[in-house]
Motif scaffolding. Structure first.
Motif, short mmCIF file in Angstrom:
data_model
loop_
_atom_site.label_atom_id
_atom_site.label_comp_id
_atom_site.label_asym_id
_atom_site.label_seq_id
_atom_site.Cartn_x
_atom_site.Cartn_y
_atom_site.Cartn_z
N GLN A 62 0.85 -1.17 0.00
CA GLN A 62 0.00 0.00 0.00
C GLN A 62 0.89 1.23 0.00
O GLN A 62 1.97 1.21 0.59
CB GLN A 62 -0.89 0.04 1.24
N PRO A 63 0.45 2.29 -0.65
CA PRO A 63 1.25 3.52 -0.60
C PRO A 63 1.27 4.08 0.82
O PRO A 63 0.27 3.99 1.54
CB PRO A 63 0.52 4.46 -1.57
N ASN A 64 2.41 4.60 1.23
CA ASN A 64 2.47 5.30 2.51
C ASN A 64 3.20 6.61 2.34
O ASN A 64 4.00 6.78 1.42
CB ASN A 64 3.10 4.43 3.59
N ALA A 65 2.90 7.55 3.22
CA ALA A 65 3.51 8.88 3.12
C ALA A 65 3.46 9.55 4.47
O ALA A 65 2.64 9.20 5.33
CB ALA A 65 2.76 9.72 2.09
N SER A 66 4.38 10.50 4.68
CA SER A 66 4.37 11.21 5.95
C SER A 66 4.48 12.71 5.77
O SER A 66 4.52 13.46 6.72
CB SER A 66 5.51 10.70 6.84
N PHE A 68 2.39 14.97 4.89
CA PHE A 68 1.09 15.63 4.72
C PHE A 68 1.12 17.01 5.31
O PHE A 68 1.80 17.28 6.30
CB PHE A 68 0.00 14.81 5.41
N MET B 510 -7.88 4.73 -5.79
CA MET B 510 -8.32 3.51 -5.10
C MET B 510 -7.75 3.44 -3.70
O MET B 510 -7.99 2.48 -2.98
CB MET B 510 -7.93 2.27 -5.91
N TRP B 511 -6.99 4.44 -3.33
CA TRP B 511 -6.38 4.45 -2.00
C TRP B 511 -6.89 5.63 -1.21
O TRP B 511 -7.19 6.69 -1.75
CB TRP B 511 -4.85 4.54 -2.11
N TYR B 513 -6.18 7.65 2.64
CA TYR B 513 -5.45 7.73 3.90
C TYR B 513 -6.44 8.00 5.01
O TYR B 513 -7.17 8.99 4.99
CB TYR B 513 -4.42 8.87 3.85
N VAL B 515 -7.02 9.17 8.72
CA VAL B 515 -6.20 9.95 9.64
C VAL B 515 -6.57 9.59 11.08
O VAL B 515 -7.73 9.68 11.47
CB VAL B 515 -6.44 11.45 9.40
N LYS B 524 3.82 8.88 9.83
CA LYS B 524 3.68 8.07 8.61
C LYS B 524 2.30 7.45 8.57
O LYS B 524 1.87 6.81 9.52
CB LYS B 524 4.76 6.99 8.59
N LEU B 525 1.61 7.69 7.44
CA LEU B 525 0.28 7.10 7.27
C LEU B 525 0.32 6.07 6.16
O LEU B 525 1.04 6.24 5.17
CB LEU B 525 -0.73 8.19 6.90
N VAL B 526 -0.42 4.99 6.33
CA VAL B 526 -0.51 3.97 5.28
C VAL B 526 -1.91 4.00 4.71
O VAL B 526 -2.90 4.01 5.45
CB VAL B 526 -0.20 2.58 5.85
N ALA B 527 -1.98 4.05 3.37
CA ALA B 527 -3.29 4.16 2.72
C ALA B 527 -4.05 2.85 2.78
O ALA B 527 -3.46 1.78 2.79
CB ALA B 527 -3.11 4.60 1.28
N ARG B 529 -7.05 0.44 0.97
CA ARG B 529 -7.69 0.19 -0.30
C ARG B 529 -9.19 0.39 -0.17
O ARG B 529 -9.80 -0.05 0.80
CB ARG B 529 -7.40 -1.27 -0.69
N LYS B 542 -2.16 8.24 -6.50
CA LYS B 542 -1.68 8.35 -5.10
C LYS B 542 -0.29 7.74 -4.95
O LYS B 542 0.43 8.03 -4.00
CB LYS B 542 -2.68 7.68 -4.15
N ALA B 546 3.57 8.86 -2.84
CA ALA B 546 3.90 7.88 -1.79
C ALA B 546 5.40 7.76 -1.63
O ALA B 546 6.16 7.93 -2.58
CB ALA B 546 3.29 6.53 -2.15
#
Lengths: 74, 856
Positions: A62-66, A68, B510-511, B513, B515, B524-527, B529, B542, B546
């Motif tokens: 899954q895509p992840n990001a920090s 934001f 399709m993703w 996040y 919160v 760090k956040l993981v999206a 599905r 998205k 990433a």
């Protein structure tokens, strides 16, 4: 909206386009070039699109990001 | 007449024989040259160039061509003077517009006229040139004389003014130079206007080039031990030497010396050093008359020079207007005679006999042309065209148009296709730009490429046939290829979702996040599905923002390139089958197509299936660890029958079976065809055929290789059927020697893999690199501009945009584009064409004026 069936639906659409292209290709001395080009284009673009969809059908990561911004979160 | 020519196979050719009445031979060949669809065979290959029928005519035309070339050279700078004069007058050779038949089929007397006119013009121009040069030389002399007169005059004036003074100083000073002493002694009795001759003082005046003046002075000083008085000055204007056209700086000198011998010695020295001496009268009045006369003559000469020059210019301008078209006429005429030299002359029937290759589709046109020419000439005897039956291999000719020609040339650069074999050019029209686009996938860059191609195509009328700059000409030549590459790059850009490295948000992602309540910046956040929804077209946007973007695109692009490679190679392999069918060589199907196809599908086909299968399975729902495909492939070879991570039930049996097939295919592929050929060879030998020569040429091997020759008793030296036989014989010999060699299965396997599927990994590497580079380009330039605000921000955006755009064009579009093109070229040549392309064809080189003129 889009799930596994899209691959089949896309294939059907592409086949229709291919047949239509084959039939409707401009007649004349360049007919072969037209037909071959249309069929190959349809095949190439279909493969590329279908593979991209398949790769995302059951994703293992899954895509992840920090990075934001606050505005985005709220 | 036959099937229409397509790009799928080379055109159907026939060997034709022409019977043309001798009277209209020239006209017929000329018309065929305009048509450009027949390649004449040399029927006199045993005679050398000097023994042929039209050697004299060709010589004459060579001479005319030389004359035209020299007059062209005259205008373009062999004689520098004319070149500059021409430039001033604005005389240029008008280029002949392309595709314009101003000079179609010149008649015989036109050529004679042209030759005569060329002779006359050459004579006249060289006469004018000569007289102009003489006049110019005279003019230079006069100018020099005038300068000398002036210089000498000033010396004399000065001397007379000082006579008194000299006399006085001379009496006081014994150490004064000899000359002055002399002068003093002689002027003692003489009046102020007394001549130097009375004083026994001679003088010499002249002009010498400036770089020699020092040596001149030194030599004089040494030989005369200082017994001279020399006065010299620089000439203000540089003069042009009419012979060499170079500018010369000169000095004027006047030398006084005592005694006749000394004066004549000085004269000798100065002449030996290349000085020009001029007559100067010492009497002031006479001198004045002299100057006056010289001025008069210079003026006269000037007007004569002017006249000569304008006549010459008019003459040259007239030539310039017609030079290019004359040149075309001469070139065509020469080509016609060279073609005629390949013909046979039938003494009995007074006809020319020609043989040549012609595409079947063009036969009707050739026939029409022949009829037209005969009708025009009003001849009773018709020209006859006759198709011959032959077993010679015809030349390979593809009928291309402006769209396909660039693609076909890619193929021709690799090799000339065998007559009638599957032409890779047809598929290249799409596969080449598509594989390029896989590496170059970016909507923005693709658009720029497309734009450039469209601009060139829209301006075809202005650009056609013009030479602007080498690189531009190359791009222009491949403009339709660029069009296709740009168009496909738009598509792949959409799939990769890259627009100058930024994503498009065409569809909802399709993703999502989610919160958490305790969110802090830099968490760090993981999206998550969105269930049941897959991004429908291309890569989800998205992924672009990433942090693990590469993790996904890397695996996606690698698998994509493997599947593309498999598809491309399978497609290419199928052509082996088509070729074998067409040439009726079943051994190619059983010994080549089948084993290679089985081998490929059992390894790579299986790999592709597992990749797709793995994508299709929802591993999370199944609750199993997804197996690594790469490990699976490695263990498939290392430990067949053992499964580390299971992909599906019964996997070990399937894999063992496939491996067995692949293992069988390798010796099958390598041995079956050579063994078959050897067996066939033995069969032929048993039937009583023998090799024709000591080189082992077994032309009987090939079922087409009967002794060649046609009905008319001509025998032809070169026969490509022989070549086939030779190759087969060589193969057969090789087998005899190398039969016992062991096949190293593992080595061949690795070789196969490296040289096939691994080569397609360039698609993966280059597309990743392209995307990364364009992202770096953005963050280094424009992103910095956008980061600032206010006035600084405005300036920064302008500056960084300028940088970004230039870098994008220069590095990403031109440099990366060229790189991707070369990689795509390699895939077309090595990975695809090497599988089925036979080559060894003879290119079709028609007798065509267009080609003759292009050769310049």
């Amino acid at each position: 909206m889009a799930n596994g069936w899209s691959i089949i639906i896309g294939l059907v659409i592409c086949l229709i386009v291919a047949v239509a292209g084959y039939v409707l290709a401009p007649k004349g001395e360049n007919l072969t070039v037209w037909r071959s080009s249309i069929l190959l284009t349809v095949a190439c673009t279909y493969i590329m699109w279908a593979l991209t969809l398949l790769a995302q059908l059951n994703p293992l990561v899954q895509p992840n990001a920090s990075d934001f911004r606050k505005q985005y979160i709220e | 007449m036959g099937v229409p020519d397509t790009l799928f196979r080379s055109s159907d050719m026939s060997l034709v024989q022409l019977y043309v009445a001798t009277e209209i031979g020239r006209e017929v060949v000329s018309a065929l040259g305009e048509l450009g669809s027949i390649q004449f065979r040399d029927l006199n290959s045993d005679t050398n160039a000097f023994q042929r029928a039209f050697t004299k005519e060709i010589r004459r035309l060579d001479n005319v061509e030389r004359q035209l070339l020299t007059s062209m050279a005259n205008e373009f700078g062999i004689s520098g003077f004319f070149a500059t004069q021409m430039e001033k007058a604005g005389v240029t050779v008008r280029p002949i517009p392309r595709n314009e038949n101003v000079t179609a089929a010149p008649s015989a007397h036109e050529i004679d006229d042209l030759a005569d006119r060329c002779d006359q013009l050459e004579k006249r121009v060289s006469e004018l040139n000569e007289s102009y040069e003489t006049l110019q030389k005279r003019w230079v002399e006069l100018i020099e004389w005038r300068a000398v007169l002036r210089e000498a005059g000033s010396v004399f004036e000065h001397a007379y003014g000082q006579v008194e003074e000299i006399r006085q100083t001379g009496e006081d000073d014994d150490t004064a130079p000899l000359l002055e002493n002399d002068m003093e002694q002689n002027t003692h009795q003489a009046g102020e206007q007394q001549s130097f001759s009375v004083m026994n003082i001679g003088f010499i005046a002249g002009v010498i080039s400036r770089d020699r003046i020092n040596a001149f002075e030194r030599i004089l000083w040494r030989t005369l031990r200082g017994n001279l008085y020399m006065k010299q000055s620089e000439m203000p204007d540089k003069l042009v030497d009419p012979q060499s056209g170079e500018e010369m700086a000169k000095n004027v000198f006047v030398i006084f010396a005592h005694g006749r011998e000394i004066v004549s010695k000085i004269r000798k020295i100065s002449e030996s050093l290349g000085a020009d001496l001029y007559q100067v009268d010492e009497d002031t009045n006479n001198r004045r008359d002299q100057i006056h006369e010289v001025n008069q003559r210079i003026e006269d000469l000037n007007s004569v020079l002017q006249n000569t020059k304008s006549t010459l210019m008019a003459e040259l301008r007239m030539i310039a207007a017609q030079l290019a078209s004359w040149m075309v006429v001469v070139k065509k005429e020469k080509a016609v005679y060279e073609a005629l030299n390949k013909f046979n002359y039938d003494q009995a029937r007074k006809v020319l006999v020609a043989e040549g290759w012609c595409p079947k589709s063009g036969l009707a046109l050739v026939q029409n042309t022949l009829r037209e020419v005969s009708d025009r000439a009003g001849l009773q005897i018709p020209s006859i065209i006759n198709e011959l039956q032959t077993n010679k291999t015809p030349p390979t000719h593809f009928k291309t148009n402006k769209f396909t020609i660039a693609f076909q040339n890619i193929i021709n650069a690799y090799g000339t296709a065998k007559y009638r074999e599957v032409n890779p050019g047809l598929q290249t029209v799409i596969t080449f730009p598509f594989l390029f686009a896989v590496m170059f996938g970016d909507l923005g860059h693709g658009f720029l490429l497309l734009l450039a191609a469209i601009l060139m195509i829209l301006n075809e009328k202005h650009l056609d046939g013009r030479k602007i700059q080498e690189i531009f000409d190359m791009a222009y030549y491949g403009r339709y290829m660029m069009l296709m590459m740009g168009a496909f790059s738009l598509f792949t850009g959409l799939i990769y979702n890259d627009l100058f490295s930024k994503p498009l948000t065409l569809f909802p992602s399709m993703w999502e996040y989610s919160v958490p309540a305790d969110w802090k910046p830099a968490t760090k956040l993981v999206a998550e599905r969105i269930p049941g929804y897959t991004y429908p077209f291309g890569i989800d946007w998205k992924w672009h923002s990433a942090e693990n973007n590469l993790l996904f695109t890397n695996s996606y692009k690698m698998k994509l390139s493997i599947i593309m490679g498999w598809a491309h190679m399978t497609y290419s392999l199928c052509n082996v089958y088509i070729n074998a069918k067409f040439f009726r060589k079943p051994i190619d199907i059983w010994g080549n197509f089948l084993p290679s196809m089985l081998f490929m599908q059992s390894i790579f086909g299986y790999l592709v299936i597992t990749i797709i299968y793995k994508w299709c399975v929802d591993w999370a729902a199944r609750g199993a660890q997804p197996p690594s495909i790469l490990n699976m492939l490695i263990y498939m070879f290392l430990r067949p029958g053992e499964i580390q991570e299971r992909l599906y039930a019964g996997q070990e049996y399937v894999q063992s079976f496939l491996l067995l097939i692949a293992a069988v295919c390798v010796p099958w592929l390598l041995l079956s065809k050579p063994l078959y050929l050897r067996w066939e060879n033995k069969q032929h030998r048993a039937l009583g055929y023998r090799g024709l020569s000591e080189h082992g040429r077994v032309s009987a091997l090939d079922d087409e290789g009967r002794p060649s020759g046609d009905g008319n008793g001509h025998t032809f030296g070169r026969d490509s059927a022989d070549y086939d036989g030779e190759a087969v014989a060589l193969v057969a010999e090789d087998i005899d020697r190398g039969e016992e060699e062991e096949f190293d299965f593992g080595e061949i396997m690795i070789h196969q893999i490296i040289h096939t599927i691994a080569s397609y990994l360039r698609l993966w590497a280059l597309s990743l690199a392209h995307a990364q580079l364009s992202q770096v380009m953005w963050t280094m330039t424009l992103a910095n501009g956008f980061a600032k605000s206010g006035a600084v921000g405005i300036i920064m955006v302008v500056v960084t945009f300028y940088m970004w755009f230039n870098l994008t064009i220069g590095v990403l579009v031109i440099m990366e584009g060229t790189g991707a093109m070369l990689h795509s070229l390699r895939l077309a040549w090595v990975e695809s064409m090497s599988k089925y392309f036979m080559g060894e064809g003879i290119p079709f080189e028609p007798f065509s004026f267009e080609l003759v003129l292009e050769e310049e």
